[in-house]
Design a protein around this motif. Structure first.
Motif, PDB file in Angstrom:
ATOM      1  N   LYS A 112      20.372  23.139  26.914  1.00 38.27           N
ATOM      2  CA  LYS A 112      21.456  22.551  26.449  1.00 38.27           C
ATOM      3  C   LYS A 112      22.776  23.120  27.360  1.00 38.27           C
ATOM      4  O   LYS A 112      22.779  24.300  27.527  1.00 38.27           O
ATOM      5  N   ARG A 134      21.837  17.676  28.157  1.00 38.45           N
ATOM      6  CA  ARG A 134      20.855  18.594  28.431  1.00 38.45           C
ATOM      7  C   ARG A 134      20.368  18.516  29.920  1.00 38.45           C
ATOM      8  O   ARG A 134      20.521  17.581  30.503  1.00 38.45           O
ATOM      9  N   ARG A 142      21.016  12.797  27.914  1.00 38.78           N
ATOM     10  CA  ARG A 142      21.711  12.794  26.439  1.00 38.78           C
ATOM     11  C   ARG A 142      20.748  12.190  25.397  1.00 38.78           C
ATOM     12  O   ARG A 142      21.303  11.838  24.541  1.00 38.78           O
ATOM     13  N   ARG A 196      25.658  23.122  26.488  1.00 44.30           N
ATOM     14  CA  ARG A 196      26.398  24.035  25.471  1.00 44.30           C
ATOM     15  C   ARG A 196      25.846  25.337  25.397  1.00 44.30           C
ATOM     16  O   ARG A 196      26.911  26.433  25.325  1.00 44.30           O
ATOM     17  N   GLN A 251      23.445  15.092  22.695  1.00 50.26           N
ATOM     18  CA  GLN A 251      24.116  16.593  23.607  1.00 50.26           C
ATOM     19  C   GLN A 251      23.536  16.424  24.882  1.00 50.26           C
ATOM     20  O   GLN A 251      22.402  16.166  25.081  1.00 50.26           O
TER      21      GLN A 251
END
Length: 344
Positions: free
Chosen positions: A119, A102, A95, A121, A100
């Motif tokens: 990522k 990863r 992070r 996300r 975020q």
């Protein structure tokens, strides 16, 4: 209208070694984790796509970031609305930077994580953009984390409505965002319990299938017990949304369960290694004086060979030669470790 699961697909990524060796130290068992999961899933009817760094560098499924993105997006474009898509990563996670989560690919650069790491996300977005309504994301990496009623399971319509027609998105990560994810005795701790659960151990109610929630309960409970016994802190983190029921991951109602002992790595070494820093406790073995001399001479030769290879690695070489040298060093390190164990 939601239909029963038509096809099951799995996308698997395992990475032991990284181009930036100082920033991302090597891991021991990620490749064996994904190979074992692939074997199990193929036995229960999954079509699999597997990327790992045991493959040749020139292979399109060698786990560079661009290959991971391309292969996953390609698979997402092929799945149908009644399919189940399972994605599993065993690798380093971080992070760093903007916080975020990863996943670290083989060629990730620490100076440019935003473009060269994967990522979580983005992975979730690619899955949600697919036609599949049943999505499962399993991550064995550090710093990622994020209904029984009274009906009888013998009621086939109940099974159909609650399990076979279930849909949604489920994420299960090896640890919370503040924790390490550990390796132990041949596999990641998370992956070890994952394999046990998928092979049928998570079916505590005798349904002859393992659902997402079965797997979550089994993995979380197993790792909690391991954490207490070992003294290493690790707690899986999960997320679910949009689910209507509890989807079936593996179904043994019309096929035999696999022999999980053939899938799990067997080793005499007891080692705790974070998908991160390393801590090893070796098993002591009595040896004779002649054996000790043999092991010591062998160890000296291997250490000399290792020093020579590390010297070559420090020179300016291309990526292919670097990869080959890294693999040779990996083999030597394993051999040296075994010799050192014998000498203790």
């Amino acid at each position: 209208m939601v239909e029963a699961i038509e096809n099951r697909w799995a996308f698997l990524v395992g990475i032991n070694h990284y181009r930036e060796r100082q920033q991302f130290p090597p891991l021991n068992f990620c490749v064996s984790d994904v190979e074992a999961v692939q074997t199990l899933l193929q036995q229960v009817g999954y079509t699999t796509v597997c990327l790992h760094d045991g493959l040749d560098y020139s292979e399109p499924r060698f786990p560079e970031a661009k290959n991971i993105r391309a292969e996953l997006q390609s698979l997402c474009s092929k799945v149908g609305p009644n399919d189940l898509l399972l994605v599993y990563f065993a690798c380093h996670g971080t992070r760093q930077g903007d916080g975020q989560p990863r996943l670290i690919a083989w060629d990730t650069r620490s100076i440019n994580l935003d473009e060269t790491a994967i990522k979580v996300r983005d992975v979730e977005d690619w899955l949600r953009a697919s036609a599949a309504k049943r999505l499962v994301l399993l991550i064995d990496a550090c710093h990622i984390g994020t209904g029984k009623g009274g009906r009888s399971l013998a009621d086939q319509e109940f099974v159909r409505q609650v399990y076979e027609l279930a849909e949604g998105f489920h994420l299960l990560a090896a640890s919370t965002d503040q924790q390490q994810a550990w390796e132990k005795s041949g596999h990641g701790v998370f992956s070890y319990h994952l394999l046990q659960g998928l092979s049928g151990a998570a079916d505590l109610e005798g349904k002859n299938f393992v659902s997402v929630n079965d797997l979550k309960r089994y993995v979380q409970g197993g790792i909690a017990r391991w954490s207490v016994e070992s003294g290493y802190e690790q707690r899986p983190a999960g997320q679910s949304d949009g689910d209507l029921g509890d989807m079936i991951l593996v179904d043994y109602r019309q096929r035999s369960r696999p022999d999980v002992s053939s899938l799990l790595g067997v080793t005499s070494q007891v080692a705790e290694v974070a998908r991160g820093a390393e801590k090893v406790a070796a098993v002591e073995r009595p040896i004779s004086s002649s054996q000790r001399r043999f092991y010591q001479n062998s160890l000296t030769r291997k250490q000399e060979e290792l020093a020579a290879l590390e010297g070559q690695l420090g020179a300016e070489i291309n990526a292919m030669d670097e990869l080959k040298l890294t693999r040779q060093i990996e083999i030597l390190l394993q051999q040296i470790e075994k010799l050192e164990q014998q000498l203790r």
